[in-house]
Design a protein around this motif. Structure first.
Motif, PDB file in Angstrom:
ATOM      1  N   SER A   1       0.826  -1.213   0.000  1.00  0.00           N
ATOM      2  CA  SER A   1       0.000   0.000   0.000  1.00  0.00           C
ATOM      3  C   SER A   1       0.856   1.257   0.000  1.00  0.00           C
ATOM      4  CB  SER A   1      -0.929   0.014   1.219  1.00  0.00           C
ATOM      5  OG  SER A   1      -1.894  -1.009   1.137  1.00  0.00           O
TER       6      SER A   1
ATOM      7  N   LEU B   1      -1.520  -1.588  -5.482  1.00  0.00           N
ATOM      8  CA  LEU B   1      -2.760  -1.641  -4.708  1.00  0.00           C
ATOM      9  C   LEU B   1      -3.467  -2.981  -4.893  1.00  0.00           C
ATOM     10  CD1 LEU B   1      -4.099   1.988  -5.234  1.00  0.00           C
ATOM     11  CD2 LEU B   1      -3.318   0.969  -3.084  1.00  0.00           C
TER      12      LEU B   1
ATOM     13  N   ALA C   1      -1.711  -5.298  -2.624  1.00  0.00           N
ATOM     14  CA  ALA C   1      -2.088  -5.018  -1.240  1.00  0.00           C
ATOM     15  C   ALA C   1      -3.449  -5.617  -0.921  1.00  0.00           C
ATOM     16  CB  ALA C   1      -2.109  -3.504  -1.002  1.00  0.00           C
TER      17      ALA C   1
ATOM     18  N   ALA D   1      -7.349   0.547   0.916  1.00  0.00           N
ATOM     19  CA  ALA D   1      -6.838   0.122  -0.389  1.00  0.00           C
ATOM     20  C   ALA D   1      -7.918   0.222  -1.461  1.00  0.00           C
ATOM     21  CB  ALA D   1      -6.297  -1.306  -0.297  1.00  0.00           C
TER      22      ALA D   1
END
Length: 274
Positions: free
Chosen positions: A203, A214, A217, A247
């Motif tokens: 992140s 992302l 993540a 996120a």
């Protein structure tokens, strides 16, 4: 840094943002006199402004550029370390982490003394060393090595000095290596914790493509939630839901409205415990 030079920095930034793809290198080459620490600072300021305006791609480009230039400027004044130097530093810092129970007052001064070694080469040496030390006939040793590596990753991910991009890359390398031992089958709770930490690192990652980071993540947080259930680990479940919501809120891929609905659901879930 006078006003005239600041305006020159901004003009160069505008040229980089508006030029055709692939011409950035030539533009930088043509303006070498402006490539200094002041330019790196202004890149960071402009990137923050672009982020506030929702221009994530432009902001990400500038942040990556600033990081690369900062490393170039730092390396141009630093003597090159040998692999033996990196290895000795690795042994010293891992010993400090293990003996001090990851005490920042012990570990951070050591990292500060060797900032020039906190780079991609160090990340690669960590992975090579860890894999060479694994013993298929000694699970306790492997678990101890993985635990120390995770603790070091936690330390360096919060280390305030040096290259932020390098520090995060080193942390990611450590978490990924440790997951070779801390599998879901053998150590489900430690596996979930490491997935959570890896998700946080992705992140915050500076290098790579923001959208891909992302996605990685989100995948890590979703993996952690397979073990971090509300019933068994309510606090960890809630914190993971919170980070997953963040996120999704920042997600670039997918449909924006759907991502926001996912984020809202995660935050509402977290509020059941938090």
């Amino acid at each position: 840094m006078n006003e005239e030079r600041i305006q020159a920095y901004i003009a160069l930034i505008q040229a980089l943002l508006s030029c055709p793809n692939g011409e950035e290198g030539q533009i930088l080459q043509d303006h070498q006199a402006l490539i200094d620490e002041g330019f790196v600072v202004v890149c960071g300021v402009v990137a923050a402004q672009l982020q506030q305006e929702g221009l994530e791609n432009e902001a990400g480009f500038l942040l990556n550029l600033a990081q690369q230039l900062a490393e170039y400027l730092q390396n141009s004044t630093q003597p090159n370390a040998t692999r033996e130097d990196y290895f000795r530093f690795l042994m010293e810092v891992l010993q400090a982490v293990a003996k001090s129970n990851s005490d920042p007052q012990v570990v951070y001064p050591l990292l500060a003394q060797h900032q020039e070694k906190l780079d991609p080469t160090f990340a690669e040496i960590i992975k090579q060393w860890f894999e060479s030390e694994l013993d298929p006939n000694n699970s306790k040793k492997n678990q101890a090595l993985a635990g120390t590596l995770v603790n070091f990753a936690n330390c360096i991910s919060e280390f305030p000095l040096g290259s932020r991009a390098n520090n995060i890359e080193i942390a990611i390398a450590c978490y990924q290596a440790a997951l070779q031992v801390l599998t879901r089958e053998a150590f489900p709770q430690y596996w979930a914790m490491t997935q959570y930490n890896l998700g946080a690192a992705y992140s915050n990652r500076i290098r790579g493509e923001r959208g891909e980071n992302l996605e990685l993540a989100i995948a890590c947080f979703q993996a952690a939630l397979q073990e971090y259930t509300r019933e068994a680990f309510p606090q960890d479940w809630a914190m993971t839901q919170n980070n997953l919501g963040a996120a999704y809120n920042n997600r670039i891929r997918g449909e924006r409205g759907e991502n926001l609905e996912e984020a809202i659901a995660c935050f509402q879930a977290a509020l059941q415990v938090l």
